[in-house]
Design a protein around this motif. Structure first.
Motif, PDB file in Angstrom:
ATOM      1  N   ASP A 140      -8.465   0.674   8.029  1.00  0.00           N
ATOM      2  CA  ASP A 140      -7.744   2.280   8.031  1.00  0.00           C
ATOM      3  C   ASP A 140      -7.125   2.136   9.524  1.00  0.00           C
ATOM      4  O   ASP A 140      -5.575   2.892   9.339  1.00  0.00           O
ATOM      5  N   ASP A 141      -7.348   2.181  10.370  1.00  0.00           N
ATOM      6  CA  ASP A 141      -6.167   1.859  11.546  1.00  0.00           C
ATOM      7  C   ASP A 141      -4.748   1.377  11.043  1.00  0.00           C
ATOM      8  O   ASP A 141      -3.852   1.357  11.567  1.00  0.00           O
ATOM      9  N   LYS A 160      -9.635  -6.269   3.935  1.00  0.00           N
ATOM     10  CA  LYS A 160     -11.094  -5.520   4.934  1.00  0.00           C
ATOM     11  C   LYS A 160     -12.095  -6.636   5.264  1.00  0.00           C
ATOM     12  O   LYS A 160     -12.520  -6.727   6.330  1.00  0.00           O
ATOM     13  N   ARG A 163      -5.692  -4.834  -0.384  1.00  0.00           N
ATOM     14  CA  ARG A 163      -6.672  -3.874   1.081  1.00  0.00           C
ATOM     15  C   ARG A 163      -7.691  -4.474   1.249  1.00  0.00           C
ATOM     16  O   ARG A 163      -8.150  -4.317   1.856  1.00  0.00           O
ATOM     17  N   SER A 164      -8.428  -4.498  -0.449  1.00  0.00           N
ATOM     18  CA  SER A 164     -10.169  -4.576  -0.029  1.00  0.00           C
ATOM     19  C   SER A 164      -9.792  -6.272   0.663  1.00  0.00           C
ATOM     20  O   SER A 164     -11.047  -6.401   1.889  1.00  0.00           O
ATOM     21  N   ASP A 210       0.648  -1.431   0.047  1.00  0.00           N
ATOM     22  CA  ASP A 210      -0.186  -0.314   0.259  1.00  0.00           C
ATOM     23  C   ASP A 210       0.786   1.627   0.010  1.00  0.00           C
ATOM     24  O   ASP A 210       1.800   1.178   0.695  1.00  0.00           O
ATOM     25  N   ASN A 247      -1.756   3.206   9.877  1.00  0.00           N
ATOM     26  CA  ASN A 247      -1.799   4.221   9.771  1.00  0.00           C
ATOM     27  C   ASN A 247      -0.115   4.365  11.186  1.00  0.00           C
ATOM     28  O   ASN A 247       0.620   3.057  11.215  1.00  0.00           O
ATOM     29  N   SER A 254     -14.233  -2.102   9.053  1.00  0.00           N
ATOM     30  CA  SER A 254     -13.719  -1.006   9.115  1.00  0.00           C
ATOM     31  C   SER A 254     -12.580  -0.671   9.466  1.00  0.00           C
ATOM     32  O   SER A 254     -12.505   1.088   9.674  1.00  0.00           O
ATOM     33  N   SER A 255     -12.388  -0.932  10.469  1.00  0.00           N
ATOM     34  CA  SER A 255     -10.385  -0.996  10.822  1.00  0.00           C
ATOM     35  C   SER A 255      -9.219  -0.988  10.364  1.00  0.00           C
ATOM     36  O   SER A 255      -8.787  -0.624  10.538  1.00  0.00           O
TER      37      SER A 255
END
Length: 127
Positions: A123-124, A115, A111-112, A71, A127, A120-121
């Motif tokens: 994005d965490d 998921k 990434r999908s 990513d 980071n 929904s986490s």
């Protein structure tokens, strides 16, 4: 061996510090103790492995399936199974004070696809 990696013969070493484990494990500490002993060359039996089976492993645990997601130019590794093996590697790291390489079979993922595991986490995770 899992269904996903049964046909993969390549085993890679990934530093434990680089593998993210987003789901908290439920652990059997006697099983972890037996795995640590196996890694140290003194095999012990556990509920799922006889002493003889552990002795055949030559101080190595079976590889762990790890998802690899690229990513924005970075590589991320995610482990969902192999909780007891991860814990055994963590104990060795804690005892030696050095990062250890985890024997892994790498599953490329997007990434999908990730998921689907974390919802929904997602994005965490980046980071």
């Amino acid at each position: 061996m899992s269904i996903q990696t049964g046909g993969l013969n390549r085993i890679s070493g990934i530093p434990l510090s680089q593998i993210r484990r987003p789901i908290a494990p439920v652990l059997d500490h006697q099983k972890i103790d037996a795995m640590v002993s196996t890694m140290k060359g003194t095999p012990e039996a556990s509920k799922t492995c006889t002493k003889e089976e552990a002795a055949v492993m030559n101080s190595q645990l079976p590889p762990i399936d790890v998802l690899c997601v690229r990513d924005q130019g970075k590589t991320y590794y995610f482990g969902f199974g192999g909780c007891h093996r991860f814990q055994a590697y963590e104990r060795i790291r804690d005892q030696t004070g050095e990062d250890v390489e985890v024997r892994c079979k790498i599953i490329p993922a997007t990434r999908s696809q990730l998921k689907l595991y974390v919802g929904s986490s997602i994005d965490d995770m980046f980071n």
